[in-house]
Design a protein around this motif. Structure first.
Motif, short mmCIF file in Angstrom:
data_model
loop_
_atom_site.label_atom_id
_atom_site.label_comp_id
_atom_site.label_asym_id
_atom_site.label_seq_id
_atom_site.Cartn_x
_atom_site.Cartn_y
_atom_site.Cartn_z
N ILE A 114 -1.35 13.30 6.21
CA ILE A 114 -1.39 14.17 7.38
C ILE A 114 -0.79 15.51 6.95
O ILE A 114 0.31 15.54 6.42
CB ILE A 114 -0.57 13.57 8.54
N GLY B 204 0.85 -1.18 0.00
CA GLY B 204 0.00 0.00 0.00
C GLY B 204 0.88 1.22 0.00
O GLY B 204 2.09 1.11 0.23
N SER B 205 0.26 2.39 -0.26
CA SER B 205 1.13 3.57 -0.32
C SER B 205 1.47 4.06 1.09
O SER B 205 0.69 3.91 2.02
CB SER B 205 0.47 4.67 -1.16
N PRO C 210 1.94 6.47 4.17
CA PRO C 210 1.28 7.69 4.64
C PRO C 210 2.18 8.90 4.37
O PRO C 210 3.39 8.78 4.37
CB PRO C 210 1.14 7.46 6.14
N GLU D 92 -14.71 4.38 8.90
CA GLU D 92 -13.54 4.13 8.05
C GLU D 92 -13.77 4.66 6.65
O GLU D 92 -14.90 4.74 6.19
CB GLU D 92 -13.25 2.62 7.99
N CYS E 153 -5.67 8.29 12.47
CA CYS E 153 -4.89 7.55 11.47
C CYS E 153 -5.50 6.18 11.18
O CYS E 153 -5.45 5.70 10.04
CB CYS E 153 -3.45 7.37 11.94
N THR E 154 -6.07 5.55 12.19
CA THR E 154 -6.59 4.20 11.98
C THR E 154 -7.96 4.19 11.30
O THR E 154 -8.57 3.14 11.15
CB THR E 154 -6.68 3.41 13.31
N ARG E 155 -8.45 5.38 10.88
CA ARG E 155 -9.70 5.41 10.09
C ARG E 155 -9.43 5.08 8.63
O ARG E 155 -10.35 4.80 7.87
CB ARG E 155 -10.35 6.81 10.13
N ALA E 156 -8.16 5.18 8.19
CA ALA E 156 -7.83 5.07 6.77
C ALA E 156 -7.62 3.63 6.35
O ALA E 156 -6.96 2.86 7.04
CB ALA E 156 -6.58 5.89 6.47
N LYS E 157 -8.19 3.27 5.20
CA LYS E 157 -7.98 1.92 4.67
C LYS E 157 -6.76 1.89 3.74
O LYS E 157 -5.93 1.01 3.85
CB LYS E 157 -9.23 1.46 3.92
N GLU E 158 -6.68 2.84 2.79
CA GLU E 158 -5.63 2.79 1.77
C GLU E 158 -4.69 4.00 1.78
O GLU E 158 -3.49 3.85 1.66
CB GLU E 158 -6.25 2.66 0.37
N ASN E 159 -5.27 5.20 1.86
CA ASN E 159 -4.45 6.41 1.79
C ASN E 159 -4.60 7.23 3.06
O ASN E 159 -5.71 7.44 3.54
CB ASN E 159 -4.88 7.30 0.61
N LEU E 160 -3.46 7.69 3.54
CA LEU E 160 -3.49 8.57 4.71
C LEU E 160 -2.56 9.74 4.44
O LEU E 160 -1.39 9.56 4.10
CB LEU E 160 -3.03 7.79 5.96
#
Lengths: 340, 329
Positions: free
Chosen positions: A304, A13-14, A16, A258, A295-302
C-alpha cells in the motif's frame, strides 16, 4: 456490519507493506521498480495489479510504465492520454512545438465557437501558407511577427486562441507555465462542452502536476506519446492474446478478481478516502469497504503506497497523511517502508 | 431403496434421496460452513461469504444438491448480476452433477424480469411485445422529447441527453430526488430543475404510449406486476420453490422487493453476499438489503464463510484489522 474473521491455511507469507514516497513521481517509480523486481523473481506481469480509488490517480504511473516499456491494460476508466480533454491539452502544446501539425490545429480550432470544418480548413491553409515561410521548417516560425498577424473575417475566438498561444509560446516559460496559461483559456471550453466537467478538471490538474517535472515541452510530449499505438479497445478485448500485461484498475472494477501481487496506490487521506466522503458517514464507510476489497485481492504480496506533499487545488490544502483506514495499524501487521 | 414422499406447502412434491445415494460426496468436498450452506433447504438463509471464501463453489454445489435431492431444475431460480456469472455457475453445476442442472432457471434480474413481462405486461397496460430500449435508445428518446418541448432552442446551456438520462435512472435506482442529484453532481444546472423534471415526466408517458421499456422499467414493472397482481405473484411464487440470489450486497431496493414478493409463499430464499464488499451505492445498490435481510425474513438462519482460499494469513490479518476499524463505531 456482520462480524467475520477471515483465515486461511496459508499461514506464512510476507507482511503487507505501507510505503511512503516523497512525491507522486517517486511513488510511480517505486511501483515500476518493484514490478520489474518481482518479474525478475518469476512473477508474470498479469499476476500483478495496481489498484486505485479513482481512475485519474494512475496517470503519472501510466507515463512511467510506458517509459519502462511495461505493457498494461486499464480497467474502470480511460487511460490518461485517451481522454478527450487530455488530448485537447496535448494538441495545444503540440502546435507550439510544431506549427505544421495539421491534426492538432484541426482539433483545437474546432473547439472554437463558430468554427466548423470549412472555416477550420481555411485557417489551417492560412497558417501553412501565409504565416509559416516555406524555408521555416517548424518552431522558428513562432518567433516571427508574421505568424501572429491579426485575423480578419474569422470568428472572434480564433484571435483569442492565437493570443493565448502567442503568450504561451514565449521561450522563458517552462512547460508548466505554458500549460497553466493554456488551461486558463481551455477551462471555459471544457465547461461548455462537458456536463461532467467537474471530474475532467481533476484530470487536468493531474496533467498540470505532470508538466511540472519537465524542463522542455518536447520531452514532455515524447513521454506522453510513448504509449504503443496498438492499445485500442479492440486489442484489449480480444481474449486470444497471449502477451503478458500488467493490470491497472480502479478498485470498483477489480471486484471478484485476484493477483499474486497487488499495489494499492494513493492511499492518501483526501484521495482515498476522497475529500467528498469526509463529510458523510455512509460514504466514509463505503470507502473503508473499498480498502477492504482492494487488500483482499492479493494472494501473496500487498503493497500500500502513498505520496506526501500533494497539493489539492480544490481545498487549497497539502495532503500528506496516510489513509485513515491504515493509519495507526500495528507494525506487526503492516510494515512501514520509505522510498528514497 | 426406500422412498419418502414429502408434500410441501406449495403443493410440489419432493422425492427425498437418501444421502448415501448421492453421486457427490458433499461432506468431503466442502468445509463445515460451506456444507451447511449447501445442504440447507427450506426457509430463508443468509450466507455471508467473505472475500475469497468459495462463494461460487457453494452456490454451484447447492444447485447440484437440490437437483440431486429431486427438486425439479426449473423450480430453482438463480439470480445473478451478470449473465456470464449464471451461465458459468450452471455450467459448473452440470459438470459436477449432470446435465439436469442446465435446466435451472438462471439469469440476471433484468433477463428474468423480461421473461415474466413478456407473458404478463398486458396486465400493466403494455403489449406483451414491448420493445426494450438500451441506454443509447433511451437517450435518443430523451433527445426527441427535449426537441419537441422546444427546450433545445434556449440561449441558456441545457444538459445533454446523457445527463438527463443519467439523472432519471439514478434518481430511480438510488431513490434519491432529482434535485439532490443535481445539486451534488451538476450544480451548474440547478436552476433548470423544473425543465428536467418536465422532460422526465414526458419520457415516462412517451414510453408507455409507444410500448417501450428501458432497463430500469423492466425491474420497476416486474415489481409493480408482482405487487398488483395477486394471481401472478401466487403462480410465480409456487413455480420457483427455491430461490437463490448471488451478490446480494449489490442489489438495489427494487430488486430486494422483487425477491420478497417472489418468495412470499414459501420463504425459501438463500441470499449470498458480503456486506463488507458493498461498494456500488453510487449505482443504487443498497447495503441495507443485506443488513436487514434477517428482519425482512423472520426465522432467517445466517451462515458465515470465513475460510479464505486466496490470500496468505498476513494479508488477511490486515484485511480483518481494516474492517475492525469500522465495527468500533
Amino acid at each position: 456490519m456482520y462480524f467475520k474473521e477471515l483465515y486461511s491455511k496459508k499461514e506464512s507469507g510476507s507482511l503487507p507493506q505501507l510505503v511512503v514516497a516523497a512525491d507522486e513521481n517517486m511513488q510511480s517509480r517505486y511501483v515500476v521498480q518493484r514490478i520489474l523486481q518481482l518479474r525478475e523473481e518469476g512473477v508474470p506481469l498479469e499476476e500483478m495489479a495496481v489498484l486505485f480509488r479513482s481512475s485519474y490517480l494512475s496517470f503519472d504511473l501510466e507515463i512511467e510504465l510506458a517509459k519502462a516499456n511495461i505493457p498494461f491494460v486499464k480497467f474502470g476508466g480511460f487511460k490518461f492520454i485517451e481522454t478527450a480533454h487530455v488530448k485537447d491539452m496535448i494538441a495545444y502544446l503540440r502546435v507550439l512545438e510544431n506549427p505544421r501539425d495539421v491534426v492538432s490545429w484541426n482539433r483545437i480550432l474546432l473547439l472554437i465557437d463558430g468554427v466548423g470544418p470549412r472555416t477550420c480548413e481555411k485557417i489551417i491553409d492560412d497558417i501553412l501558407h501565409n504565416r509559416i515561410g516555406s524555408h521555416q521548417p517548424g518552431r522558428e516560425a513562432l518567433v516571427s511577427t508574421k505568424f501572429w498577424t491579426g485575423f480578419h473575417g474569422f470568428p472572434q475566438g480564433v484571435q483569442k486562441l492565437f493570443d493565448v498561444l502567442k503568450d504561451a509560446s514565449l521561450q522563458v516559460y517552462p512547460p508548466s507555465e505554458k500549460a497553466f496559461r493554456i488551461l486558463q483559456y481551455y477551462e471555459p471550453i471544457l465547461r461548455a462542452r462537458y456536463d461532467d466537467h467537474v471530474k475532467r478538471v481533476k484530470d487536468l490538474e493531474m496533467f498540470q502536476n505532470i508538466t511540472e517535472r519537465y524542463n522542455d515541452v518536447s520531452s514532455l510530449l515524447t513521454d506522453l506519446a510513448l504509449e504503443p499505438p496498438t492499445e485500442s479497445v479492440v486489442d484489449i478485448e480480444s481474449p486470444g492474446k497471449e502477451e503478458e500485461r500488467l493490470v491497472l484498475s480502479t478498485i470498483h472494477s477489480a471486484k471478484g478478481l485476484e493477483w499474486h501481487s497487488v499495489f494499492v496506490i494513493y492511499a492518501l487521506e483526501g484521495r482515498f478516502p476522497t475529500m467528498r466522503a469526509v463529510s458523510n458517514d455512509d460514504e466514509m464507510e463505503e470507502e473503508r469497504r473499498l480498502m477492504y476489497v482492494a487488500c483482499t485481492r492479493a494472494k501473496e504480496n500487498l503493497s500500500i503506497t502513498y505520496p506526501i506533499n500533494i497539493f489539492d487545488r480544490e481545498s487549497g490544502m497539502v495532503l500528506s497523511k496516510p489513509s485513515r483506514f491504515i493509519q495507526g495499524i500495528s507494525e506487526n501487521l503492516l510494515e512501514p517502508w520509505v522510498v528514497e | 431403496m426406500k422412498k419418502f414422499t414429502l408434500t410441501s406447502h406449495t403443493g410440489s412434491t419432493l422425492t427425498l434421496v437418501h444421502p448415501t445415494r448421492f453421486t457427490i460426496d458433499y461432506r468431503k468436498e466442502l468445509n463445515d460452513a460451506q456444507y451447511k450452506a449447501v445442504t440447507s433447504l427450506d426457509g430463508p438463509y443468509l450466507v455471508i461469504a467473505g472475500a475469497g471464501t468459495g462463494k461460487t463453489r457453494a452456490i454451484v454445489f447447492r444447485v447440484a444438491y437440490l437437483v440431486e435431492l429431486g427438486v425439479k431444475p426449473d423450480r430453482i431460480l438463480l439470480l445473478t448480476f451478470t449473465r456470464k456469472a449464471s451461465r458459468e455457475m450452471l455450467r459448473r453445476a452440470s459438470m459436477l452433477l449432470d446435465s439436469r442442472c442446465d435446466n435451472v432457471s438462471g439469469g440476471t434480474f433484468h433477463s428474468f424480469a423480461n421473461g415474466v413481462l413478456r407473458k404478463y405486461a398486458s396486465l400493466l397496460g403494455y403489449d406483451n411485445n414491448f420493445t426494450i430500449l438500451d441506454q443509447g435508445d433511451a437517450q435518443d428518446v430523451i433527445n426527441l422529447i427535449r426537441t419537441r418541448m422546444k427546450l433545445d432552442t434556449r440561449q441558456k446551456r441545457f444538459p445533454r441527453k446523457e445527463t438527463i438520462y443519467d439523472l432519471h435512472s439514478r434518481a430511480l435506482n438510488t431513490m434519491t430526488p432529482v434535485d439532490e442529484l443535481l445539486a451534488a453532481d451538476y450544480p451548474h444546472y440547478v436552476e433548470l430543475l423544473e425543465d428536467i423534471r418536465k422532460i422526465h415526466a414526458a419520457y415516462m408517458v412517451y414510453k408507455k404510449q409507444n410500448n417501450l421499456m428501458d432497463y430500469d422499467d423492466l425491474l420497476v414493472n416486474l415489481a409493480e406486476l408482482l405487487r398488483q397482481q395477486e394471481s401472478v405473484r401466487a403462480s410465480l411464487s409456487a413455480r420457483y420453490t427455491y430461490i437463490m440470489v448471488d451478490e446480494y450486497q449489490d442489489t438495489n431496493k427494487i430488486q430486494a422487493e422483487i425477491v420478497r414478493l417472489l418468495a412470499y409463499k414459501h420463504q425459501n430464499v438463500m441470499v449470498v453476499g458480503d456486506d463488507a464488499q458493498s461498494i456500488y451505492s453510487f449505482r443504487g445498490s443498497s447495503i441495507k438489503n443485506i443488513l436487514s435481510f434477517p428482519e425482512e425474513f423472520p426465522g432467517c438462519v445466517s451462515i458465515t464463510l470465513e475460510e479464505n482460499f486466496r490470500s496468505s494469513m498476513p494479508i488477511l490479518r490486515l484485511a480483518n484489522e481494516i474492517l475492525r476499524g469500522s465495527m468500533i463505531r
